[in-house]
Design an enzyme around this catalytic site. Structure first.
Site, PDB file in Angstrom:
ATOM      1  N   HIS A 455       0.822  -1.215   0.000  1.00  0.00           N
ATOM      2  CA  HIS A 455       0.000   0.000   0.000  1.00  0.00           C
ATOM      3  C   HIS A 455       0.852   1.260   0.000  1.00  0.00           C
ATOM      4  O   HIS A 455       2.064   1.237   0.266  1.00  0.00           O
ATOM      5  CB  HIS A 455      -0.965   0.002   1.198  1.00  0.00           C
ATOM      6  N   CYS A 474       2.958  -5.127   6.627  1.00  0.00           N
ATOM      7  CA  CYS A 474       2.634  -4.850   5.228  1.00  0.00           C
ATOM      8  C   CYS A 474       3.772  -4.067   4.569  1.00  0.00           C
ATOM      9  O   CYS A 474       4.670  -3.563   5.238  1.00  0.00           O
ATOM     10  CB  CYS A 474       1.333  -4.071   5.131  1.00  0.00           C
TER      11      CYS A 474
END
Length: 558
Positions: A455, A474
């Protein structure tokens, strides 16, 4: 019994063209065959298989192999070892070039027996059947074990790394062994099991070069109490030249013994810094000095460990894929072995390590909500809310009772946050889309059991740092819009302008990718680039340490 076994063998050879002439005196004798059968049958009843003093490791495969052959030997005949023995011995010696240990494959014991057998042949003394059968079993175990390690690695990473998922390759090695024998392709069949990537072969060549550096005496330490930079003059500069010459960062030229830090030396320092993921300023500060003083033997270990990691990967990563090197904090898009897009990445902190696995990216989300994972909510967000009652409001975080469409929004001011803990957390936190959102403007989804994705991030300043392990697992990336444009390049309605226009609406929008793409999250601390230059990175998760300890241990039976 002997006559019965001979009849079975006769029938077997008539029906199986894979073993032509199997009963000739040049290939085998009934006595060796029966002796082999007795040994293998004894193995089946015992807990530990041995040939002489050597333990047999591939027990199940070895038994299956000889049952399939009706105990016909592969490597020996009544006249002694067959020519294929020398082929396998040479391949076992070459295990060293793959970062493996020839001694793990009985090489010393095999050569010792061969020496005794050859001595008996020269002196025309009778050959001991026990010794020939020991040799037979050790060679077969060596082939099967080495083949297994070349195909899938010596270590199963999941036994030492709970957050490492390897797509271990499986094959019937005994059937492959039979084919190799019938086609006289012992060497080639083992070569076929190696990773076929250009990168693996370049890393192997780097291993040869670094071992030569070690044989030449390695490189000495540079002793300096001050930063070394262009214009400096000291004895340490001479040591620096010698060090960079040894590793190939500095080419031979007339000023080899000069104690002046000149422009040529500065460029060599920058080349070294780029290869080691350091700030490329041409100045030898503490971080660069520490990297320069890592012994060549440690770099050799690093190369060996990463050769092992290559063997854990699928044979084919794909013609088109996304690769994240966690240790290098970088994402690359690869097509037909060429990197067409690269960007900096931020990965998980040590205690929230980014896992290693492969999965298929199928969609992306513009202006995403961030559904705060309960663990992060309890550890990070709720303590902030306790300190500042307006924290959630300022961060555009909404609180819901429950999950899904029927979740009821709750006023955070009406909740006693001091009573919330990891054992009692009946709420769901959701950060709204916008420039404040910790997922940034785009998230890229490849469903997986770790709930990890790629992301954007509003905290762009972190990309200026050389060490970028700041996330909760992440992967945050530097150029999310460029990646989205690449993934949507075959959909004419999505351009840079339409992507930004959709983002500015601050409304979550999901886009199914026209062409799904594989994502490989990997952990390379040593690799070779297109030019063959070897790169090293710090072992930020101490995965090298754990793998090295596992590689040093003895083998387990299969």
């Amino acid at each position: 019994m002997k006559r019965k076994l001979l009849m079975i063998l006769y029938s077997f050879t008539l029906l199986n063209p894979m073993f032509p002439g199997i009963l000739s005196s040049e290939i085998m004798t009934e006595e060796i065959c029966e002796h082999l059968r007795n040994r293998v049958e004894v193995f089946e009843a015992s807990k530990e298989m041995k040939a002489g003093e050597e333990r047999i490791f591939s027990t199940a495969m070895l038994q299956r192999f000889y049952v399939r052959r009706v105990y016909v030997p592969v490597w020996v005949s009544k006249g002694g070892p067959l020519p294929s023995v020398s082929v396998l011995v040479e391949k076992l010696k070459g295990a060293y070039e793959e970062g493996l240990r020839p001694g793990d494959y009985h090489l010393d014991a095999i050569q010792k027996i061969l020496g005794k057998v050859e001595g008996n042949i020269k002196s025309k003394k009778p050959l001991h059947q026990d010794r020939l059968v020991d040799l037979e079993l050790l060679l077969t175990d060596a082939f099967l074990l080495y083949a297994s390690h070349l195909m899938s690695g010596r270590i199963n990473p999941e036994t030492i790394e709970p957050d490492w998922h390897a797509d271990l390759k499986e094959a019937d090695l005994t059937a492959g062994f039979e084919t190799a024998l019938s086609e006289n392709r012992i060497k080639e069949s083992l070569d076929d099991l190696l990773p076929q990537s250009v990168e693996y072969n370049k890393l192997r060549k780097a291993l040869i070069r670094y071992r030569q550096i070690s044989r030449n005496g390695g490189w000495g330490n540079i002793i300096s109490t001050t930063r070394l930079k262009k214009g400096e003059q000291s004895q340490a500069v001479i040591s620096l030249r010698s060090r960079l010459l040894a590793s190939g960062d500095l080419s031979e030229y007339n000023n080899r013994m000069s104690d002046i830090f000149d422009e040529v030396l500065e460029k060599a320092v920058i080349r070294f810094q780029l290869r080691h993921g350091l700030k490329a300023d041409g100045i030898v500060g503490q971080a660069t000095l520490n990297a320069l003083n890592v012994p060549v033997e440690e770099r050799i270990d690093q190369i060996n460990l990463n050769l092992e990691r290559w063997r854990w990967l699928p044979l084919d990563l794909g013609k088109r894929y996304i690769q994240v090197n966690i240790a290098n904090y970088q994402l690359d898009v690869v097509e037909n072995d060429n990197t067409i897009l690269s960007m900096k990445a931020i990965v998980g902190k040590y205690y929230r390590r980014t896992p290693v696995f492969s999965a298929k990216m199928t969609y992306l989300v513009l202006s995403p909500y961030w559904h705060v994972p309960p663990s992060i909510a309890v550890k990070d967000k709720i303590p902030e809310q306790r300190k500042n009652p307006f924290y959630f409001e300022q961060q555009h975080i909404k609180v819901f009772q429950g999950w899904g469409e029927n979740a009821r929004e709750v006023d955070p001011q009406a909740i006693d946050w001091t009573k919330i803990s990891k054992n009692f957390f009946p709420y769901h936190l959701r950060q709204e889309p916008g420039s404040w959102n910790l997922l940034g403007e785009i998230k890229f989804m490849f469903p997986n059991r770790y709930d990890v994705y790629i992301h954007d991030t509003p905290m762009k300043g972190f990309f200026e740092k050389t060490k970028r392990d700041f996330s909760s697992g992440c992967i945050r990336i530097e150029k999310p819009v460029e990646l989205a444009m690449y993934l949507l390049r075959n959909d004419p309605k999505w351009t840079r302008e339409t992507i930004y226009s959709a983002i500015e609406k601050h409304k979550e929008h999901t886009i199914i990718l026209p062409e799904p793409i594989m994502v490989h999250l990997l952990y390379w601390t040593a690799w070779a680039d297109k030019e063959g230059n070897i790169h090293f990175r710090k072992d930020i998760y101490k995965r090298d340490e754990r793998l090295k300890q596992a590689m040093l241990k003895g083998l387990d039976a299969h």
